[in-house]
Design an enzyme around this catalytic site. Structure first.
Site, PDB file in Angstrom:
ATOM      1  N   GLY A  50     -48.001 -36.056  63.803  1.00 27.08           N
ATOM      2  CA  GLY A  50     -47.748 -36.187  65.230  1.00 27.08           C
ATOM      3  C   GLY A  50     -46.442 -35.503  65.574  1.00 27.08           C
ATOM      4  O   GLY A  50     -45.569 -35.356  64.707  1.00 27.08           O
ATOM      5  N   GLN A  73     -38.838 -33.370  70.410  1.00 24.09           N
ATOM      6  CA  GLN A  73     -38.479 -32.935  69.049  1.00 24.09           C
ATOM      7  C   GLN A  73     -38.323 -31.413  68.950  1.00 24.09           C
ATOM      8  O   GLN A  73     -37.725 -30.916  68.006  1.00 24.09           O
ATOM      9  CB  GLN A  73     -39.534 -33.399  68.028  1.00 24.09           C
ATOM     10  CG  GLN A  73     -39.590 -34.904  67.865  1.00 24.09           C
ATOM     11  CD  GLN A  73     -40.604 -35.302  66.815  1.00 24.09           C
ATOM     12  OE1 GLN A  73     -41.778 -35.491  67.112  1.00 24.09           O
ATOM     13  NE2 GLN A  73     -40.173 -35.395  65.568  1.00 24.09           N
ATOM     14  N   CYS A 106     -40.373 -39.215  59.873  1.00 24.32           N
ATOM     15  CA  CYS A 106     -40.330 -38.448  61.120  1.00 24.32           C
ATOM     16  C   CYS A 106     -39.781 -37.066  60.817  1.00 24.32           C
ATOM     17  O   CYS A 106     -38.817 -36.939  60.050  1.00 24.32           O
ATOM     18  CB  CYS A 106     -39.423 -39.182  62.112  1.00 24.32           C
ATOM     19  SG  CYS A 106     -39.199 -38.306  63.663  1.00 24.32           S
ATOM     20  N   LEU A 107     -40.385 -36.038  61.417  1.00 26.20           N
ATOM     21  CA  LEU A 107     -39.910 -34.666  61.165  1.00 26.20           C
ATOM     22  C   LEU A 107     -38.481 -34.460  61.680  1.00 26.20           C
ATOM     23  O   LEU A 107     -37.802 -33.532  61.273  1.00 26.20           O
ATOM     24  CB  LEU A 107     -40.860 -33.646  61.813  1.00 26.20           C
ATOM     25  CG  LEU A 107     -42.294 -33.615  61.257  1.00 26.20           C
ATOM     26  CD1 LEU A 107     -43.149 -32.619  62.031  1.00 26.20           C
ATOM     27  CD2 LEU A 107     -42.312 -33.275  59.775  1.00 26.20           C
ATOM     28  N   HIS A 109     -45.116 -44.472  67.587  1.00 24.05           N
ATOM     29  CA  HIS A 109     -44.013 -43.632  67.117  1.00 24.05           C
ATOM     30  C   HIS A 109     -43.741 -42.477  68.098  1.00 24.05           C
ATOM     31  O   HIS A 109     -42.594 -42.233  68.478  1.00 24.05           O
ATOM     32  CB  HIS A 109     -44.373 -43.101  65.717  1.00 24.05           C
ATOM     33  CG  HIS A 109     -43.331 -42.219  65.103  1.00 24.05           C
ATOM     34  ND1 HIS A 109     -42.661 -42.548  63.947  1.00 24.05           N
ATOM     35  CD2 HIS A 109     -42.848 -41.008  65.464  1.00 24.05           C
ATOM     36  CE1 HIS A 109     -41.805 -41.580  63.650  1.00 24.05           C
ATOM     37  NE2 HIS A 109     -41.902 -40.628  64.542  1.00 24.05           N
ATOM     38  N   GLU A 110     -44.810 -41.794  68.533  1.00 21.91           N
ATOM     39  CA  GLU A 110     -44.615 -40.606  69.382  1.00 21.91           C
ATOM     40  C   GLU A 110     -44.216 -40.973  70.810  1.00 21.91           C
ATOM     41  O   GLU A 110     -43.395 -40.293  71.421  1.00 21.91           O
ATOM     42  CB  GLU A 110     -45.870 -39.722  69.389  1.00 21.91           C
ATOM     43  CG  GLU A 110     -46.330 -39.226  68.011  1.00 21.91           C
ATOM     44  CD  GLU A 110     -45.244 -38.520  67.203  1.00 21.91           C
ATOM     45  OE1 GLU A 110     -44.302 -37.946  67.797  1.00 21.91           O
ATOM     46  OE2 GLU A 110     -45.325 -38.574  65.964  1.00 21.91           O
ATOM     47  N   HIS A 169     -40.648 -41.566  71.008  1.00 27.08           N
ATOM     48  CA  HIS A 169     -39.867 -40.325  71.136  1.00 27.08           C
ATOM     49  C   HIS A 169     -39.670 -39.964  72.614  1.00 27.08           C
ATOM     50  O   HIS A 169     -38.611 -39.483  73.012  1.00 27.08           O
ATOM     51  CB  HIS A 169     -40.591 -39.153  70.461  1.00 27.08           C
ATOM     52  CG  HIS A 169     -40.296 -38.999  68.999  1.00 27.08           C
ATOM     53  ND1 HIS A 169     -39.031 -38.760  68.507  1.00 27.08           N
ATOM     54  CD2 HIS A 169     -41.116 -39.003  67.918  1.00 27.08           C
ATOM     55  CE1 HIS A 169     -39.085 -38.643  67.185  1.00 27.08           C
ATOM     56  NE2 HIS A 169     -40.339 -38.792  66.802  1.00 27.08           N
TER      57      HIS A 169
HETATM   58 NI    NI Z   1     -41.080 -38.720  64.832  1.00 29.57          NI
END
Ligand code: NI
Length: 176
Positions: A46, A51, A100-101, A142-143, A146
């Site tokens: 995701g 991000q 998480c990236l 999670h997304e 963000h």
């Molecule tokens: Ni993330």
């Protein structure tokens, strides 16, 4: 198409709430394609627009991660525009080893709702609402976090977060 640069914690804009998308124009559609390509390139399931430095309410996720029964083997993304959680189950579970990236070299267990209901527009502007459980439920929580400027490390214990920050500071000093 392009691979975008993924911002990493402690980049300040990751903590900023994102604004709604007003029109799904060509620019937004191109951004979504690039986000999908970037997500697969970095082996994520995701990715949210903040991000990649765009504080707009857009997320993409891996269609296969969300539905392991999908027969098509091709890489495929689903994009959600202006997504919101309209309902969540009272029961929670521990999402193990979440990562998480935008948070390098760190994973942690995070308490999540078992099920959520998500309302969003798809890339064609069609309004939809669906229930998510399992991995899809975690991806949604999670997304969408963000988009509100919240990272998974904001949802772990103060002690664990402090340990991560200390480790990161050390690494940043070393890399200078
Ligand atoms: Ni993330």
């Amino acid at each position: 198409m392009a691979i975008l640069n993924i911002l990493k914690y402690p980049e300040k804009s990751l903590s900023k709430p994102s604004v709604p998308v007003e029109a799904i124009d060509d620019e937004i559609k191109a951004l979504i394609k690039d986000m999908g390509e970037t997500m697969f390139h970095d082996s994520g399931v995701g990715l949210a627009a903040p991000q990649v430095g765009v504080n707009k309410r857009i997320l993409v996720y891996d269609a296969h991660a969300a539905d392991p029964d999908l027969e098509n083997e091709d890489q495929e993304i689903i994009a959600l525009i202006n997504p919101e959680i309209t309902a969540k189950s009272e029961d929670t579970f521990i999402s193990e080893n979440e990562g998480c990236l935008s948070v390098t070299d760190f994973r942690a267990d995070v308490k999540r709702h078992v099920r959520v209901t998500v309302k969003a527009q798809n890339i064609d502007g069609k309004q939809m609402e669906f229930n998510a459980d399992g991995l899809l439920s975690v991806i949604m929580q999670h997304e969408i976090d963000h988009l509100d400027g919240v990272l998974f490390i904001d949802r772990i214990s103060v002690l664990k977060r402090a340990m991560y920050k200390k480790k990161l500071l050390k690494k940043m000093k070393k890399d200078q």
